[in-house]
Design a protein around this motif. Structure first.
Motif, PDB file in Angstrom:
ATOM      1  N   PHE A  59       1.390  -1.130  -0.206  1.00  0.00           N
ATOM      2  CA  PHE A  59      -0.084   0.021   0.020  1.00  0.00           C
ATOM      3  C   PHE A  59       0.921   1.384   0.003  1.00  0.00           C
ATOM      4  CE2 PHE A  59      -3.285  -3.238   1.635  1.00  0.00           C
ATOM      5  CZ  PHE A  59      -4.268  -2.650   0.965  1.00  0.00           C
ATOM      6  N   GLU A  60       2.198   1.694   0.419  1.00  0.00           N
ATOM      7  CA  GLU A  60       3.204   2.411   0.614  1.00  0.00           C
ATOM      8  C   GLU A  60       3.539   2.625  -0.926  1.00  0.00           C
ATOM      9  OE1 GLU A  60       5.924   1.408   3.703  1.00  0.00           O
ATOM     10  OE2 GLU A  60       4.638   1.873   5.131  1.00  0.00           O
ATOM     11  N   GLU A  61       3.150   1.129  -0.837  1.00  0.00           N
ATOM     12  CA  GLU A  61       4.568   1.668  -2.855  1.00  0.00           C
ATOM     13  C   GLU A  61       3.061   2.037  -3.920  1.00  0.00           C
ATOM     14  OE1 GLU A  61       7.162   1.491  -3.983  1.00  0.00           O
ATOM     15  OE2 GLU A  61       7.354   1.162  -2.643  1.00  0.00           O
ATOM     16  N   ALA A  62       1.435   1.412  -3.843  1.00  0.00           N
ATOM     17  CA  ALA A  62       0.667   1.623  -4.615  1.00  0.00           C
ATOM     18  C   ALA A  62       0.462   2.931  -4.326  1.00  0.00           C
ATOM     19  CB  ALA A  62      -0.453   1.588  -4.243  1.00  0.00           C
ATOM     20  N   ALA A  63       0.283   4.237  -2.924  1.00  0.00           N
ATOM     21  CA  ALA A  63       0.094   5.643  -2.530  1.00  0.00           C
ATOM     22  C   ALA A  63       1.593   5.836  -4.356  1.00  0.00           C
ATOM     23  CB  ALA A  63       0.424   5.493  -1.748  1.00  0.00           C
ATOM     24  N   LYS A  64       2.194   5.735  -4.324  1.00  0.00           N
ATOM     25  CA  LYS A  64       3.077   7.140  -4.777  1.00  0.00           C
ATOM     26  C   LYS A  64       2.544   6.531  -6.590  1.00  0.00           C
ATOM     27  CE  LYS A  64       7.001   5.215  -1.532  1.00  0.00           C
ATOM     28  NZ  LYS A  64       8.377   4.543  -1.081  1.00  0.00           N
ATOM     29  N   ARG A  65       2.405   5.327  -7.056  1.00  0.00           N
ATOM     30  CA  ARG A  65       1.944   5.206  -8.404  1.00  0.00           C
ATOM     31  C   ARG A  65       0.310   6.206  -9.047  1.00  0.00           C
ATOM     32  NH1 ARG A  65       5.244   2.123  -7.421  1.00  0.00           N
ATOM     33  NH2 ARG A  65       6.783   1.217  -8.049  1.00  0.00           N
ATOM     34  N   THR A  66       0.348   6.622  -9.934  1.00  0.00           N
ATOM     35  CA  THR A  66      -1.133   6.975 -10.285  1.00  0.00           C
ATOM     36  C   THR A  66      -1.913   5.738 -11.560  1.00  0.00           C
ATOM     37  OG1 THR A  66       0.104   9.378 -10.863  1.00  0.00           O
ATOM     38  CG2 THR A  66      -1.842   8.519 -12.113  1.00  0.00           C
ATOM     39  N   TRP A  67      -3.120   5.571 -10.668  1.00  0.00           N
ATOM     40  CA  TRP A  67      -3.969   3.859 -11.910  1.00  0.00           C
ATOM     41  C   TRP A  67      -5.438   4.794 -12.905  1.00  0.00           C
ATOM     42  CZ3 TRP A  67      -1.498  -0.303 -10.248  1.00  0.00           C
ATOM     43  CH2 TRP A  67      -0.613  -0.378  -9.271  1.00  0.00           C
ATOM     44  N   LYS A  68      -5.060   4.217 -13.450  1.00  0.00           N
ATOM     45  CA  LYS A  68      -5.171   4.714 -14.963  1.00  0.00           C
ATOM     46  C   LYS A  68      -7.261   4.628 -14.845  1.00  0.00           C
ATOM     47  CE  LYS A  68      -1.857   4.174 -18.290  1.00  0.00           C
ATOM     48  NZ  LYS A  68      -1.361   3.971 -18.773  1.00  0.00           N
ATOM     49  N   HIS A  69      -7.463   3.275 -13.804  1.00  0.00           N
ATOM     50  CA  HIS A  69      -8.739   2.770 -14.094  1.00  0.00           C
ATOM     51  C   HIS A  69      -9.250   2.117 -12.418  1.00  0.00           C
ATOM     52  CE1 HIS A  69      -8.249   2.970 -18.603  1.00  0.00           C
ATOM     53  NE2 HIS A  69      -7.390   1.938 -18.867  1.00  0.00           N
ATOM     54  N   ALA A  70      -8.536   1.634 -11.851  1.00  0.00           N
ATOM     55  CA  ALA A  70      -8.501   1.455 -10.720  1.00  0.00           C
ATOM     56  C   ALA A  70      -8.267   1.981  -9.614  1.00  0.00           C
ATOM     57  CB  ALA A  70      -7.845  -0.147 -10.262  1.00  0.00           C
ATOM     58  N   ARG A  71      -9.935   1.411  -8.549  1.00  0.00           N
ATOM     59  CA  ARG A  71      -9.541   1.975  -7.376  1.00  0.00           C
ATOM     60  C   ARG A  71      -8.946   1.071  -6.361  1.00  0.00           C
ATOM     61  NH1 ARG A  71     -12.793   6.507  -6.504  1.00  0.00           N
ATOM     62  NH2 ARG A  71     -13.370   5.573  -4.583  1.00  0.00           N
ATOM     63  N   ILE A  72      -7.627   1.435  -5.506  1.00  0.00           N
ATOM     64  CA  ILE A  72      -7.309   0.403  -5.198  1.00  0.00           C
ATOM     65  C   ILE A  72      -7.806   0.140  -3.852  1.00  0.00           C
ATOM     66  CG2 ILE A  72      -4.507  -0.348  -3.976  1.00  0.00           C
ATOM     67  CD1 ILE A  72      -4.164  -0.381  -6.686  1.00  0.00           C
ATOM     68  N   THR A  73      -7.497  -1.149  -3.440  1.00  0.00           N
ATOM     69  CA  THR A  73      -8.789  -1.140  -2.207  1.00  0.00           C
ATOM     70  C   THR A  73      -7.823  -2.332  -0.632  1.00  0.00           C
ATOM     71  OG1 THR A  73     -10.599  -1.399  -3.657  1.00  0.00           O
ATOM     72  CG2 THR A  73     -10.955  -2.343  -1.737  1.00  0.00           C
ATOM     73  N   ALA A  74      -8.511  -1.562   0.177  1.00  0.00           N
ATOM     74  CA  ALA A  74      -7.456  -2.382   1.456  1.00  0.00           C
ATOM     75  C   ALA A  74      -9.246  -2.674   1.834  1.00  0.00           C
ATOM     76  CB  ALA A  74      -6.838  -1.366   2.410  1.00  0.00           C
ATOM     77  N   PHE A  75      -8.278  -3.927   2.865  1.00  0.00           N
ATOM     78  CA  PHE A  75      -9.338  -5.412   3.134  1.00  0.00           C
ATOM     79  C   PHE A  75      -9.067  -5.205   4.438  1.00  0.00           C
ATOM     80  CE2 PHE A  75     -10.708  -9.544   3.959  1.00  0.00           C
ATOM     81  CZ  PHE A  75     -11.767  -9.792   3.977  1.00  0.00           C
ATOM     82  N   GLY A  76     -10.248  -5.572   4.685  1.00  0.00           N
ATOM     83  CA  GLY A  76     -10.031  -5.578   6.585  1.00  0.00           C
ATOM     84  C   GLY A  76     -11.397  -6.908   6.663  1.00  0.00           C
ATOM     85  N   MET A  77     -12.185  -5.763   8.849  1.00  0.00           N
ATOM     86  CA  MET A  77     -13.110  -7.001   9.267  1.00  0.00           C
ATOM     87  C   MET A  77     -13.393  -5.966   9.921  1.00  0.00           C
ATOM     88  SD  MET A  77     -11.709  -9.917  11.750  1.00  0.00           S
ATOM     89  CE  MET A  77     -13.576 -10.165  12.445  1.00  0.00           C
ATOM     90  N   THR A  78     -14.921  -6.021  10.411  1.00  0.00           N
ATOM     91  CA  THR A  78     -15.144  -4.979  11.601  1.00  0.00           C
ATOM     92  C   THR A  78     -14.807  -5.221  12.557  1.00  0.00           C
ATOM     93  OG1 THR A  78     -16.641  -6.891  12.196  1.00  0.00           O
ATOM     94  CG2 THR A  78     -17.488  -5.931  10.442  1.00  0.00           C
ATOM     95  N   ARG A  79     -15.304  -4.184  13.368  1.00  0.00           N
ATOM     96  CA  ARG A  79     -14.499  -4.013  14.282  1.00  0.00           C
ATOM     97  C   ARG A  79     -14.697  -5.579  15.843  1.00  0.00           C
ATOM     98  NH1 ARG A  79     -17.603  -3.300  18.811  1.00  0.00           N
ATOM     99  NH2 ARG A  79     -19.300  -2.536  18.336  1.00  0.00           N
ATOM    100  N   ILE A 104     -14.617  -4.624   4.021  1.00  0.00           N
ATOM    101  CA  ILE A 104     -14.541  -5.310   5.322  1.00  0.00           C
ATOM    102  C   ILE A 104     -15.590  -6.798   5.278  1.00  0.00           C
ATOM    103  CG2 ILE A 104     -13.720  -3.134   6.173  1.00  0.00           C
ATOM    104  CD1 ILE A 104     -17.593  -2.706   7.289  1.00  0.00           C
ATOM    105  N   VAL A 105     -15.467  -7.433   5.828  1.00  0.00           N
ATOM    106  CA  VAL A 105     -16.297  -8.701   6.009  1.00  0.00           C
ATOM    107  C   VAL A 105     -16.483  -8.622   7.406  1.00  0.00           C
ATOM    108  CG1 VAL A 105     -14.242 -10.113   6.216  1.00  0.00           C
ATOM    109  CG2 VAL A 105     -15.862 -11.070   5.878  1.00  0.00           C
ATOM    110  N   GLY A 106     -18.468  -9.267   7.031  1.00  0.00           N
ATOM    111  CA  GLY A 106     -18.106  -9.810   8.696  1.00  0.00           C
ATOM    112  C   GLY A 106     -18.991 -10.694   8.273  1.00  0.00           C
ATOM    113  N   LYS A 107     -19.694 -10.531   9.800  1.00  0.00           N
ATOM    114  CA  LYS A 107     -20.409 -12.528   9.849  1.00  0.00           C
ATOM    115  C   LYS A 107     -21.886 -12.024   9.545  1.00  0.00           C
ATOM    116  CE  LYS A 107     -16.519 -13.732  10.642  1.00  0.00           C
ATOM    117  NZ  LYS A 107     -15.758 -14.932  10.071  1.00  0.00           N
TER     118      LYS A 107
END
Length: 524
Positions: A59-79, A104-107
Motif C-alpha cells: 500500500f505504501e508503494e501503491a500510494a506513490k503511483r497513478t492508477w488509470k482505471h483501478a481503485r486500489i482497495t484495502a481489505f479488513g474486517m469489522t471491529r 470489510i468482511v462481517g459475519k
C-alpha cells in the motif's frame, strides 16, 4: 438481468495468495496490479494491511503511483466484539493504508457469530454498523462483504437480511454476497441474490468460491439476478480449490451476456499468462478461452470442418481473447491436420499427394512408438523436411558417450560426456562435464558446433520434461523427452523417444539445435 454496468473486483493479491503454492513479493504485487490496471479492472484489492508487513509495503508503494482505471482497495474486517471502533487497531490500519476504497468482511451466519466469534447476534449487528459508519466518516468508499451469506440464508434468512440491512443503513456503498464455502448451486444463488437486490435497492456484488466447480456459474447467476459487481481472482487462484476465475467470467459476461467489462479483451490471454509467470505457476493449457488447448483441434473430422467454417467447433473467435486457432498432429490426424500444420510451418502441400500421405503415415507410426508432436512442432518440421527430401543435416554424428562416477561416501560425483561429430567434413571430438548426463551432452555438443555456428550460444533450454510410456513394463518401459528451447525471441518444442532416457534426450536435444540452425540459415 441487470442493465447496469458490471464492475470487476480483483482479489488475486489477497484472496488469491491464500491458495496453496501462490506467493508474491511486494514487487510482484505491484507489477500484477499495474497489469490489472492497464487491462481495465475497476477494483484491485491489494491485501489486508493489518495482517503482514508485505501488504503494508504494497500500500505504501501503491500510494506513490497513478492508477488509470483501478481503485486500489484495502481489505479488513469489522471491529472486534466489545471494542469501540475508534480503539480497534485493525480498523485504523485500513484508514492508514490510504486507499480510496475499503472492503470489510462481517459475519452473517448465526452459527459463526455465536460459536466462532462468541458474541451475541445484536453485538454482531453493531460491529457491522459501527465499522461501516466509521470508514464512511473518513471519506472511504465502503464495500461490505457478507461472509457465508448463502449458507446463512438457508438456515436463517431473517437474520441474514438484518446484517446486510445494517451495512446499508450505516452507509455502505455496496453489499457483496459471499459464497464462502463454495457449495451453493446456481439456482439458489440466483434466487437469493434476487431477493437481496429487491430488498436493499443498493448495488449488490457477488464473491464466489469454486469448491463445487461452480464459482463462475454462480457469479453469472448472481449477475442475472441483478448483481453489478463480480469479485474473483486471475486464473482462479484462492483458498482450497480457488475462487471465481475472472479470466473465465470476464469473457462470458462480455461475449455471452453482452455486458462490457474489459477495456481490451484481446489482452486477456496475455494477462492470464503474466500472472501465472509472476506466481511461478504452470499455465493451465485447458483453461477456457485462454489456454493453449482452448482452440486446438486434433481429430481429423474437426480439423476438416474448422478449416471450412471455424465456428463449427469454436464457440467464439479466439482472437477476441488474445488466443489463436491451433491444429495439432497426432495418431488421430487426417490429411487436413497435416495440410493445416504444414502450412503453419511454412510448407506448401496439396491434399491427396503421395508426400502428404507419407507424412501422415510416418506421424502415425511414430506416435504408435510413443512420440507426440502436439508440443513438438520443431521436430515435426524436421520430419516433414526429411520426407520431402528438403533436409540438409547440419552435422553427422559419429559417436557420443556419457558416464557418471560417484564416490562411496557421496563426497564427489562427476558426470562427463564425449561427442564425436563431422561438421563440414571436419571431425570434432569434444569432452564436457555437466550437472547430469543430458547437461554434459548439451555442453559437449555445443562445444563441437561452436566453431561452425556461433549463434549456438543464443539457444538455451527453457524446459525439460520426461514421461515414462508403458510404466507397467517396469525397466522395459519407453521414455519420451520433451524439450522447450528459446533464443530469447521465440520458443520451440522438440521430442525424442527411446528405451533409453539418454538416447531420448539426445534426439530431442539435437532436434532443438538443428531446427534453430536451419531456421537461421533459411532466414539468411
Amino acid at each position: 438481468m441487470t442493465k447496469t454496468p458490471v464492475t470487476i473486483y480483483d482479489t488475486t493479491l489477497r484472496d488469491g495468495t491464500q491458495g496453496t503454492g501462490i506467493s508474491f513479493s511486494v514487487l510482484d504485487k505491484i507489477r500484477v496490479a499495474e497489469k490489472l490496471d492497464a487491462f481495465g479492472i475497476q477494483y484491485i484489492e491489494g491485501g489486508w494491511p493489518g495482517s503482514n508487513p508485505k501488504d503494508i509495503a504494497f500500500f505504501e508503494e501503491a500510494a506513490k503511483r497513478t492508477w488509470k482505471h483501478a481503485r486500489i482497495t484495502a481489505f479488513g474486517m469489522t471491529r472486534r466484539g466489545k471494542f469501540a471502533v475508534e480503539e480497534d487497531p485493525q480498523v485504523q490500519t485500513l484508514l492508514d493504508a490510504g486507499t480510496p476504497a475499503v472492503c470489510i468482511v462481517g459475519k452473517t451466519w448465526p452459527l459463526h457469530v455465536t460459536e466462532v466469534f462468541q458474541v451475541s447476534l445484536d453485538e454482531n449487528i453493531s460491529m457491522i454498523s459501527d465499522t461501516v459508519a466509521h470508514l464512511k466518516k473518513h471519506g472511504r468508499e465502503v464495500l461490505y462483504d457478507a461472509e457465508h451469506f448463502f449458507d446463512s440464508y438457508k438456515e436463517d434468512p431473517e437474520y441474514s437480511m438484518r446484517t446486510v440491512q445494517a451495512a446499508k443503513a450505516a452507509g455502505a456503498d455496496m453489499v457483496v454476497l459471499c459464497d464462502t464455502n463454495g457449495g451453493s448451486m446456481p439456482e439458489d444463488v440466483e434466487r437469493v441474490t434476487a431477493a437481496v437486490v429487491k430488498e436493499l435497492a443498493i448495488p449488490i456484488g457477488i464473491h464466489t468460491h469454486n469448491d463445487s466447480g461452480l464459482g463462475v456459474a454462480n457469479a453469472l447467476a448472481a449477475v442475472r439476478a441483478g448483481a453489478t459487481q463480480v469479485q474473483g481472482t486471475i486464473n482462479g487462484y484462492g483458498e482450497r480449490v480457488g475462487n471465481c476465475n475472472l479470466v473465465t467470467v470476464i469473457p462470458n459476461l462480455q461475449l455471452k451476456m453482452g455486458l462490457p467489462v474489459a477495456q481490451d479483451l484481446s489482452r486477456l490471454r496475455e494477462l492470464s499468462l503474466f500472472v501465472d509467470e509472476m506466481a511461478n505457476v504452470t499455465h493451465d493449457i485447458r483453461a477456457p478461452f485462454v489456454g493453449s488447448a482452448a482452440f486446438t483441434h486434433k481429430g481429423g473430422l474437426h480439423v476438416h470442418a474448422v478449416q471450412k467454417l471455424a465456428r463449427t467447433y469454436e464457440h467464439v473467435d479466439p482472437a477476441l481473447v488474445g488466443n489463436r486457432q491451433n491444429i495439432v498432429i497426432s495418431d488421430m490426424s487426417g490429411q487436413s491436420n497435416i495440410l493445416a500444420k504444414a502450412t503453419e510451418l511454412g510448407f506448401n502441400l496439396k491434399k491427396g499427394t503421395p508426400e502428404v500421405n507419407e507424412i501422415l503415415q510416418r506421424v502415425k507410426q511414430l506416435e504408435n512408438e510413443g512420440y507426440e508432436f502436439e508440443a513438438a512442432e520443431a521436430s515435426l518440421s524436421l520430419l516433414i523436411q526429411k520426407v520431402l527430401q528438403h533436409h540438409r543435416p547440419m552435422w553427422e554424428l559419429l559417436e557420443y558417450h556419457t558416464n557418471y562416477r560417484r564416490s562411496g561416501n557421496g563426497a564427489n560425483d562427476t558426470c562427463e560426456a564425449t561427442v564425436k561429430l563431422r561438421v563440414n567434413d571436419v571431425n570434432e571430438y569434444t569432452v564436457a562435464e555437466g550437472d547430469g548426463p543430458v547437461n554434459a551432452l548439451d555442453a559437449a555438443l555445443r562445444k563441437a558446433l561452436r566453431p561452425f555456428y556461433a549463434q549456438i550460444d543464443s539457444i538455451r533450454l527453457e524446459d525439460y520434461k520426461v514421461r515414462i510410456i508403458g510404466g507397467q513394463l517396469g525397466t522395459g518401459a519407453r521414455t519420451r523427452v520433451l524439450i522447450i528451447s528459446t533464443d530469447g525471441k521465440s520458443s520451440w518444442g522438440t521430442v525424442g523417444v527411446s528405451d533409453n532416457i539418454i538416447e531420448a534426450s539426445w534426439l530431442a536435444l539435437t532436434d532443438s539445435l538443428e531446427y534453430k540452425l536451419l531456421q537461421d540459415e533459411k532466414a539468411g
